[in-house]
Design a protein around this motif. Structure first.
Motif, short mmCIF file in Angstrom:
data_model
loop_
_atom_site.label_atom_id
_atom_site.label_comp_id
_atom_site.label_asym_id
_atom_site.label_seq_id
_atom_site.Cartn_x
_atom_site.Cartn_y
_atom_site.Cartn_z
N ARG A 2 1.31 -1.15 -0.36
CA ARG A 2 -0.21 -0.08 -0.14
C ARG A 2 1.16 1.62 0.15
O ARG A 2 1.01 2.52 -0.52
CB ARG A 2 -0.94 0.00 0.81
CG ARG A 2 -1.77 1.37 1.11
CD ARG A 2 -2.50 1.31 2.12
NE ARG A 2 -2.35 0.99 3.77
CZ ARG A 2 -2.84 1.22 5.07
NH1 ARG A 2 -3.74 0.72 4.59
NH2 ARG A 2 -2.12 0.78 5.98
N SER A 42 0.83 3.80 -3.08
CA SER A 42 0.71 5.36 -2.70
C SER A 42 1.24 6.00 -2.94
O SER A 42 0.57 7.94 -3.11
CB SER A 42 0.15 5.63 -1.44
OG SER A 42 1.54 5.29 -0.82
N LYS A 65 -5.19 7.24 -3.17
CA LYS A 65 -6.28 6.37 -3.04
C LYS A 65 -5.96 3.96 -2.52
O LYS A 65 -7.31 3.95 -2.50
CB LYS A 65 -7.65 6.41 -3.68
CG LYS A 65 -7.59 7.58 -3.07
CD LYS A 65 -9.60 8.19 -4.26
CE LYS A 65 -9.98 10.05 -4.26
NZ LYS A 65 -10.81 10.75 -4.84
N TYR A 70 -5.95 1.13 -2.15
CA TYR A 70 -6.04 0.16 -1.13
C TYR A 70 -7.46 0.77 -0.65
O TYR A 70 -6.97 -0.20 0.92
CB TYR A 70 -5.28 -0.37 -0.46
CG TYR A 70 -3.85 -1.52 -1.67
CD1 TYR A 70 -4.43 -2.61 -2.10
CD2 TYR A 70 -3.28 -1.27 -1.30
CE1 TYR A 70 -3.99 -3.61 -2.72
CE2 TYR A 70 -2.22 -1.54 -2.67
CZ TYR A 70 -2.27 -3.07 -2.97
OH TYR A 70 -2.36 -3.41 -4.64
N ARG A 71 -7.44 2.21 -0.38
CA ARG A 71 -8.80 2.69 0.39
C ARG A 71 -9.76 1.91 1.19
O ARG A 71 -10.12 1.86 0.19
CB ARG A 71 -8.75 3.52 -0.43
CG ARG A 71 -9.86 4.72 0.76
CD ARG A 71 -10.28 6.09 0.84
NE ARG A 71 -8.96 6.87 0.34
CZ ARG A 71 -8.80 8.60 0.51
NH1 ARG A 71 -9.94 8.79 -0.57
NH2 ARG A 71 -7.79 8.83 0.18
N GLY A 72 -9.27 2.14 2.16
CA GLY A 72 -11.15 0.58 2.80
C GLY A 72 -10.79 -0.60 3.44
O GLY A 72 -11.76 -0.84 3.93
#
Length: 274
Positions: A75, A79, A84, A86-88
């Motif tokens: 991640r 990034s 964004k 792997y967000r969440g």
């Protein structure tokens, strides 16, 4: 008590540079590996034999503890070009005072990703690389799911600004951040769990969701309710001061959650890799 508080603050100050992803996830992986069945242990070794790191290079990593932070590492790389990325994926925004689950876009949240990766890991017809990465996602996400603020939030969300009494932290600190790092690492420093997996029953497919809901309740009772002025559905006044009593109270909570994560991870892998 004064001496205990002083020691706690020293530990916090010295461990602030480490992340939950390093020490906490490694502890979960080590405890799980110690409780694997011989068959699961052998399959884990096979799955990690040609493991790749965040840059798709041979990693040389052969243990669950050593690959436990891979999901955070990829991640961090992604990034750089996509903020964004792997967000969440590493949590789910379940309200601590509600029975409803938080949103899970396209199944990309912590409990559902454990479930979907479990199907890949169990399927021996899947390519070895796919099963290798499924294993690493499961190891990491089971750890994440048991960190209280990855599974439960209040009206402030996890970004509420905080101060730790007696501890100097560089930059702004958040409630989520200090539970991820300062509080977690203080609890883990010098501690190693010797918990052993006892007799267990067959895990249901939705077991990760049930673990998440349990952790949401831990967030309510152990993270939020001890805060002065906390009330369901109300935003806390910021910045929040976490006094020495709160810091000391967090120690058994962190250790409990690490043990739950490690033993449940072992149980899950023993079931998926018979």
């Amino acid at each position: 008590m004064r001496r205990i508080v002083f020691v706690m603050c020293c530990v916090l100050a010295s461990s602030a540079c480490f992340a939950w992803g390093g020490r906490g996830h490694a502890a979960v992986g080590a405890l799980a590996q110690a409780n694997l069945s011989p068959a699961a242990q052998a399959q884990v070794q096979t799955l990690l034999r040609d493991d790749l790191d965040r840059y798709e290079q041979a990693s040389g990593r052969r243990s669950l503890a050593s690959v436990a932070s891979w999901a955070d590492e990829i991640r961090e790389v992604a990034s750089r070009t996509d903020p964004k990325a792997y967000r969440g994926w590493h949590g789910r925004s379940n309200r601590v005072c509600a029975d409803t689950l938080g949103k899970c876009r396209e199944g990309l949240c912590v409990d559902q990703l454990i479930i979907s990766n479990a199907r890949i890991l169990k399927d021996v017809q899947q390519p070895m690389r796919a099963r290798n990465e499924a294993l690493k996602w499961i190891v990491h996400l089971v750890g994440d799911l048991h960190m209280p603020l990855h599974s439960g939030i209040n009206s402030n969300g996890g970004g509420a600004k905080v101060f730790l009494e007696g501890v100097e932290i560089k930059g702004d600190a958040t409630l989520h951040g200090v539970w991820d790092s300062e509080l977690a690492n203080a609890a883990l420093k010098g501690w190693k769990s010797s918990a052993v997996l006892g007799a267990v029953s067959l895990l249901a497919d939705d077991a990760p969701t049930q673990w998440m809901l349990e952790t949401r309740d831990v967030a309510l009772h152990e993270v939020y309710e001890p805060l002065s002025g906390f009330a369901c559905k109300e935003k806390l006044a910021e910045p929040i001061v976490l006094d020495s009593a709160y810091q000391l109270r967090s120690v058994p909570v962190v250790r409990q959650q690490i043990e739950r994560a490690g033993l449940r991870l072992a149980q899950l892998l023993n079931q998926l890799l018979p």
